[in-house]
Write a protein that holds these residues in place. Structure first.
Motif, PDB file in Angstrom:
ATOM      1  N   VAL A   1      14.461  21.128  17.864  1.00  0.00           N
ATOM      2  CA  VAL A   1      15.860  20.550  18.518  1.00  0.00           C
ATOM      3  C   VAL A   1      16.109  21.146  19.689  1.00  0.00           C
TER       4      VAL A   1
ATOM      5  N   PRO B   1      22.339  13.719  17.176  1.00  0.00           N
ATOM      6  CA  PRO B   1      21.469  13.910  18.423  1.00  0.00           C
ATOM      7  C   PRO B   1      22.643  13.871  19.504  1.00  0.00           C
TER       8      PRO B   1
ATOM      9  N   LEU C   1      18.105  12.295  23.915  1.00  0.00           N
ATOM     10  CA  LEU C   1      18.270  11.525  22.965  1.00  0.00           C
ATOM     11  C   LEU C   1      17.262  10.924  22.259  1.00  0.00           C
TER      12      LEU C   1
ATOM     13  N   LEU D   1      14.843  13.192  20.289  1.00  0.00           N
ATOM     14  CA  LEU D   1      15.520  13.483  18.935  1.00  0.00           C
ATOM     15  C   LEU D   1      15.520  12.462  18.088  1.00  0.00           C
ATOM     16  N   GLN D   2      15.232  11.298  18.399  1.00  0.00           N
ATOM     17  CA  GLN D   2      15.332  10.005  17.537  1.00  0.00           C
ATOM     18  C   GLN D   2      14.474  10.250  16.404  1.00  0.00           C
TER      19      GLN D   2
ATOM     20  N   CYS E   1      15.114  12.484  13.161  1.00  0.00           N
ATOM     21  CA  CYS E   1      16.405  12.346  12.414  1.00  0.00           C
ATOM     22  C   CYS E   1      16.270  11.930  10.886  1.00  0.00           C
TER      23      CYS E   1
END
Ligand SMILES: C[S@@+](CC[C@H](N)C(=O)[O-])C[C@H]1O[C@@H](n2cnc3c(N)ncnc32)[C@H](O)[C@@H]1O
Length: 221
Positions: free
Chosen positions: A107, A164, A193, A196-197, A200
């Motif tokens: 992250v 995120p 963003l 990060l998707q 998740c």
């Protein structure tokens, strides 16, 4: 008791509530932070504007120095530590919490990988981010060696589950992205963003550990 780089005075507020024996002093170089601290603390602490590299305090006048999440941002680390040694009475305690960089976090990695692209911009020219020695136990021990004894270290970890967007809000606030143009900031947000998707979980959140290091040492007699 001195809170070096006291910011908005949160720690001084806790100390004022729990410690009636010591006079509390907060020093910070930011007018804005000191205004927040003043509103929070009133007369419960003396607040001074100044730089850690040149403290306006007499020699051996302080029993304890605390510094929370600030030393690792400071340049001229030797001067800072020499000043803390000068103002502490012999045997007085220095206790600090600094960020401990960990590259194990995807992250944070994603932010750090994208951030330099944005930070090549002119707005960042000449900007420096402190002395890397504060980021490691060996580095801190090296800085403390000339004037301090009995160094102790403790690793601290805060574990979070974050969306995120929450992570973007956290990192973009912490890394001075307000210096970017609106277009560069918007690109950085979009790219972060997007990165990060895929990480998740089913609930749309990610695991993120924050790593800190607590250290303490005694001013050599
Ligand atoms: C991340 S904030 C931490 C503030 C506070 N200790 C806290 O934990 O809420 C870092 C603070 O260090 C201050 N600072 C940075 N370099 C400094 C220096 N050389 N001398 C004094 N203050 C400094 C900044 O103005 C800022 O308030």
């Amino acid at each position: 008791m001195l809170d070096l780089a006291c910011g908005g005075g949160h720690l001084l507020g806790l100390l004022a509530d729990s410690n009636r024996r010591h006079t509390l002093i907060g020093i910070d170089l930011s007018h804005g932070e000191l205004a927040v601290a003043r509103a929070r603390l009133g007369a419960r602490a003396s607040l001074l504007r100044g730089k850690a590299q040149a403290l306006a305090l007499p020699a051996e006048s302080v029993d304890v120095v605390a510094s929370h999440l600030a030393l690792m941002l400071m340049d001229d680390a030797e001067a800072v530590i020499a000043e803390l040694r000068r103002v502490l009475r012999p045997g007085g305690m220095l206790a600090g919490v600094v960020g401990a960089r960990s590259w194990a976090s995807p992250v944070l990695d994603a932010f750090v990988r994208l951030y330099p692209a944005a930070s090549q911009r002119a707005e960042f020219a000449g900007m420096r981010f402190g002395d890397r020695r504060f980021r490691s136990e060996n580095g801190i021990a090296e800085l403390l060696a000339p004037g301090f004894d009995s160094s102790q270290f403790e690793a601290l970890t805060l574990a979070h589950e974050r969306t995120p967007t929450q992570l973007w809000n956290w990192f973009s606030d912490m890394y001075d992205t307000d210096l970017l143009t609106p277009a560069a900031l918007s690109d950085l947000r979009h790219d972060y963003l997007e990165a990060l998707q895929p990480m998740c979980g089913p609930t749309g959140t990610l695991h993120y550990d924050e790593h800190y290091r607590l250290f303490s040492a005694r001013a050599r007699a």
